[in-house]
Design a protein around this motif. Structure first.
Motif, PDB file in Angstrom:
ATOM      1  N   PRO A 191       7.221  -3.748   4.085  1.00 55.75           N
ATOM      2  CA  PRO A 191       6.027  -4.308   4.645  1.00 55.75           C
ATOM      3  C   PRO A 191       6.359  -5.591   5.603  1.00 55.75           C
ATOM      4  O   PRO A 191       7.211  -6.430   5.053  1.00 55.75           O
ATOM      5  CB  PRO A 191       5.242  -4.583   3.206  1.00 55.75           C
ATOM      6  N   VAL A 207       6.140   0.681   0.904  1.00 56.32           N
ATOM      7  CA  VAL A 207       4.955   0.659   1.450  1.00 56.32           C
ATOM      8  C   VAL A 207       4.927   2.253   2.221  1.00 56.32           C
ATOM      9  O   VAL A 207       5.844   2.505   2.962  1.00 56.32           O
ATOM     10  CB  VAL A 207       4.693  -0.344   2.482  1.00 56.32           C
ATOM     11  N   ILE A 230       0.262   0.915  -0.792  1.00 57.69           N
ATOM     12  CA  ILE A 230       1.244   0.334  -1.944  1.00 57.69           C
ATOM     13  C   ILE A 230       1.908   1.662  -2.265  1.00 57.69           C
ATOM     14  O   ILE A 230       1.130   2.347  -3.083  1.00 57.69           O
ATOM     15  CB  ILE A 230       0.808  -0.402  -3.090  1.00 57.69           C
TER      16      ILE A 230
END
Length: 241
Positions: A191, A207, A230
């Motif tokens: 991320p 992610v 997530i």
């Protein structure tokens, strides 16, 4: 890509899907010569006849063009034809089918202008006005998804965040738009700072990035969305029926 010989879906169509994705994601650039038929045979481990059928399929869609004695090239300013009809399953419906309720906790609506990349994905001109929706979503238990959606702003789309808290595709239906084509790809990423901030995660947290292209060509509608989930809170299911 490894084609599935046991799949009822024809081999040439599987290859055409993968080649189409190469064009949409700009792995193969506009005007670029794609690998030769023999090279594609080696890549996909299929016969030349199968490769030719895949190429012919993309030529029908105006994605590829053959030039005598030169090869096959990605056609400039491509536009998909309305050949493949699919039911597009949005986030709201996806969660409903798992017995969960989709929840949107934050939305930002922006008006901007298409750059070269977005003009390709949205089938518009560089500089055309576009609408950007940034939505943070989840279910009753937690927040785990960040969506960035891009569409051309050539209709009376609302600029009020409150109008996008429910299903985006249901909202499109109120505008007479029924999306019937979809292409997606999924990859694992680290991320960036924006994603970390939006989803309240750390740089080391995994992610899942899901990129979606949808359209309704007869109505001149195209959507490009980047979804970030997530990794330990979301599971992606494939419907193979």
């Amino acid at each position: 890509m490894k084609v599935n010989n046991q799949n009822a879906y024809p081999l040439y169509a599987q290859i055409a899907d993968d080649m189409r994705l190469n064009i949409q994601t700009e792995k193969w650039q506009e005007g670029e010569r794609i690998p030769t038929e023999m090279e594609l045979c080696d890549i996909y481990h299929v016969s030349r006849i199968t490769v030719r059928k895949a190429i012919d399929e993309l030529m029908k869609e105006n994605l590829l063009i053959r030039e005598r004695a030169k090869g096959t090239f990605v056609k400039k300013s491509f536009q998909e034809e309305e050949n493949h009809f699919t039911i597009v399953k949005g986030f709201t419906r996806e969660l409903q089918e798992r017995g969960k309720h989709a929840k949107t906790v934050h939305i930002e609506v922006e008006v901007s202008h298409a750059d070269k990349k977005l003009s390709k994905f949205l089938n518009c001109q560089v500089g055309d006005e576009i609408l950007i929706l940034k939505r943070i979503r989840g279910d009753e238990e937690s927040v785990f998804a960040y969506f960035i959606t891009y569409i051309v702003n050539n209709r009376d789309y609302s600029l009020e965040a409150k109008d996008y808290y429910a299903s985006f595709y249901d909202y499109l239906n109120t505008k007479g738009i029924s999306v019937n084509q979809k292409r997606e790809y999924i990859e694992a990423i680290a991320p960036n700072r924006d994603i970390q901030k939006r989803l309240k995660i750390k740089e080391v947290d995994p992610v899942l990035k899901r990129v979606r292209f949808t359209s309704q060509v007869s109505q001149g509608f195209y959507e490009y969305t980047e979804c970030f989930y997530i990794g330990n809170k979301y599971r992606y299911y494939l419907d193979l029926t």
